[in-house]
Design a protein around this motif. Structure first.
Motif, PDB file in Angstrom:
ATOM      1  N   ASN A   1      99.159-104.755-117.074  1.00  0.00           N
ATOM      2  CA  ASN A   1      99.586-103.397-116.738  1.00  0.00           C
ATOM      3  C   ASN A   1     100.235-102.714-117.941  1.00  0.00           C
ATOM      4  OD1 ASN A   1     101.649-101.338-115.732  1.00  0.00           O
ATOM      5  ND2 ASN A   1     100.463-101.729-113.892  1.00  0.00           N
TER       6      ASN A   1
ATOM      7  N   VAL B   1     102.071-100.121-118.210  1.00  0.00           N
ATOM      8  CA  VAL B   1     103.448 -99.667-117.985  1.00  0.00           C
ATOM      9  C   VAL B   1     104.419-100.830-118.201  1.00  0.00           C
ATOM     10  CG1 VAL B   1     105.070 -98.739-116.293  1.00  0.00           C
ATOM     11  CG2 VAL B   1     102.735 -97.854-116.399  1.00  0.00           C
ATOM     12  N   ILE B   2     104.050-102.009-117.700  1.00  0.00           N
ATOM     13  CA  ILE B   2     104.904-103.184-117.873  1.00  0.00           C
ATOM     14  C   ILE B   2     104.931-103.606-119.337  1.00  0.00           C
ATOM     15  CG2 ILE B   2     105.163-105.630-117.283  1.00  0.00           C
ATOM     16  CD1 ILE B   2     104.060-104.986-114.529  1.00  0.00           C
TER      17      ILE B   2
ATOM     18  N   ARG C   1     104.567-101.674-121.903  1.00  0.00           N
ATOM     19  CA  ARG C   1     105.405-100.704-122.617  1.00  0.00           C
ATOM     20  C   ARG C   1     106.888-100.961-122.341  1.00  0.00           C
ATOM     21  NH1 ARG C   1     104.856 -95.790-125.315  1.00  0.00           N
ATOM     22  NH2 ARG C   1     106.948 -95.165-125.991  1.00  0.00           N
ATOM     23  N   ALA C   2     107.217-101.294-121.096  1.00  0.00           N
ATOM     24  CA  ALA C   2     108.612-101.573-120.752  1.00  0.00           C
ATOM     25  C   ALA C   2     109.126-102.778-121.535  1.00  0.00           C
ATOM     26  CB  ALA C   2     108.745-101.819-119.254  1.00  0.00           C
TER      27      ALA C   2
ATOM     28  N   GLU D   1     109.726-101.699-125.086  1.00  0.00           N
ATOM     29  CA  GLU D   1     110.944-100.904-125.211  1.00  0.00           C
ATOM     30  C   GLU D   1     112.182-101.798-125.238  1.00  0.00           C
ATOM     31  OE1 GLU D   1     111.423 -97.817-125.751  1.00  0.00           O
ATOM     32  OE2 GLU D   1     109.604 -96.737-125.160  1.00  0.00           O
TER      33      GLU D   1
ATOM     34  N   HIS E   1     105.178-100.148-130.454  1.00  0.00           N
ATOM     35  CA  HIS E   1     104.604 -99.955-129.117  1.00  0.00           C
ATOM     36  C   HIS E   1     103.070 -99.975-129.193  1.00  0.00           C
ATOM     37  CE1 HIS E   1     108.576 -99.358-127.819  1.00  0.00           C
ATOM     38  NE2 HIS E   1     108.676 -98.063-127.984  1.00  0.00           N
TER      39      HIS E   1
ATOM     40  N   ARG F   1     100.533-102.470-127.341  1.00  0.00           N
ATOM     41  CA  ARG F   1      99.460-101.920-126.497  1.00  0.00           C
ATOM     42  C   ARG F   1      98.114-102.511-126.884  1.00  0.00           C
ATOM     43  NH1 ARG F   1      95.631 -98.256-127.167  1.00  0.00           N
ATOM     44  NH2 ARG F   1      96.412 -97.690-129.236  1.00  0.00           N
TER      45      ARG F   1
END
Length: 300
Positions: free
Chosen positions: A171, A173-174, A176-177, A180, A195, A199
């Motif tokens: 995922n 979003v995960i 990227r989290a 971060e 990032h 990715r």
């Protein structure tokens, strides 16, 4: 961030070890008499260590994708655990090492555990470099709760139907989290590049079995298990803001090793290879020059 060549360059060679084909890339001076084998961390591939590779002087540097990650095939049989990876690394180094040359193993994060286990098991490099070394058990230390949550995440990815499990583990979003959380730099350009690296390469694993097994291995072992059997000169490079391994644990590890030097870099966490690549590479160059004698190329 300047990398040595196109990061999507095809591997120059494929080595077969323990029944699995491992893709690897060779950089630097092909005539150098020091060969550095650089082992990446969990969920990464060889791209992550290129910022270090570009700063190493007068060495032939080999960067494999660990079996099951990047473009390397998974092991044909058996779990993707520390013992299997250590055995693979030992065979890989012996295949790549040229008679009369000096061998150096560099490992980052999970790669530091693999490198330490290989040396403890009989691999005899001339020097060992461990970046962001896993110096304490993740499931028993101050980050135990977070490690346990992460373990549940990976196990959930394994138990769900295949399409849902893969979607969870990759995922964006995960990913990227996580990126971060791990990045500590305040430089917006560098942060954006980190990032993008995550990715591009953080989800390049063969299948969910590989990534779950490797994660369980990464949180179930630490270098302290192998310290008493490591006698080669060892450089530890830690970050003072590492959220995964406290500096105090690395300091204790340094005291347990027979022959070690510890460098703690300021204002960096678990991404030394991205955020402090230049000083890390400079420290490796200096360490090898002192411990191996003269230039790492073997020339005066």
């Amino acid at each position: 961030m300047t990398l040595p060549v196109d990061p999507d360059l095809r591997p120059v060679s494929v080595a077969t070890a323990d029944g699995s084909g491992a893709h690897y890339w060779v950089w630097g001076d092909p005539a150098a008499t020091t060969t550095v084998v650089a082992v990446h961390g969990f969920r990464g591939d060889h791209h992550g260590l290129l910022p270090i590779v570009v700063g190493l002087d007068d060495a032939r540097v080999v960067t494999p994708d660990l079996p099951g990650f990047g473009v390397s095939a998974a092991f044909d049989s058996g779990p993707h655990d520390v013992d299997a990876y250590a055995a693979w690394l030992t065979t890989f180094c012996r295949q790549l090492h040229r008679t009369g040359d000096r061998l150096v193993v560099v490992g980052h994060s999970f790669g530091s555990v693999i490198g330490a286990a290989a040396v403890a098991g009989g691999l005899c490099p001339d020097a060992l470099v461990l970046m962001n070394p896993i110096a304490a058990p993740a499931l028993a230390g101050p980050r135990a709760v977070l490690s346990t949550i992460a373990l549940g995440y990976y196990r959930a990815g394994a138990r769900l139907p295949e399409s849902l499990g893969n979607a969870l583990l990759t995922n964006p979003v995960i990913v990227r989290a996580l990126s971060e959380v791990m990045a500590h730099t305040a430089d917006p350009a560098l942060r954006s590049w980190i990032h993008d690296q995550h990715r591009r390469y953080f989800s390049s694993f063969a299948d969910r079995r590989v990534v779950v097994e490797a994660f369980e291995a990464s949180v179930s072992h630490d270098i302290g298990e192998y310290a008493a059997r490591i006698s080669v000169p060892t450089l530890l490079i830690a970050g003072d803001r590492d959220d995964i391994v406290p500096v105090a644990a690395v300091q204790r590890l340094a005291g347990e090793l027979t022959d070690s030097r510890l460098l703690v870099l300021a204002d960096v966490g678990h991404l030394i290879h991205y955020e402090r690549a230049e000083p890390a590479a400079a420290a490796i160059n200096e360490f090898l020059a002192r411990r191996l004698g003269g230039s790492t190329s073997g020339r005066p």
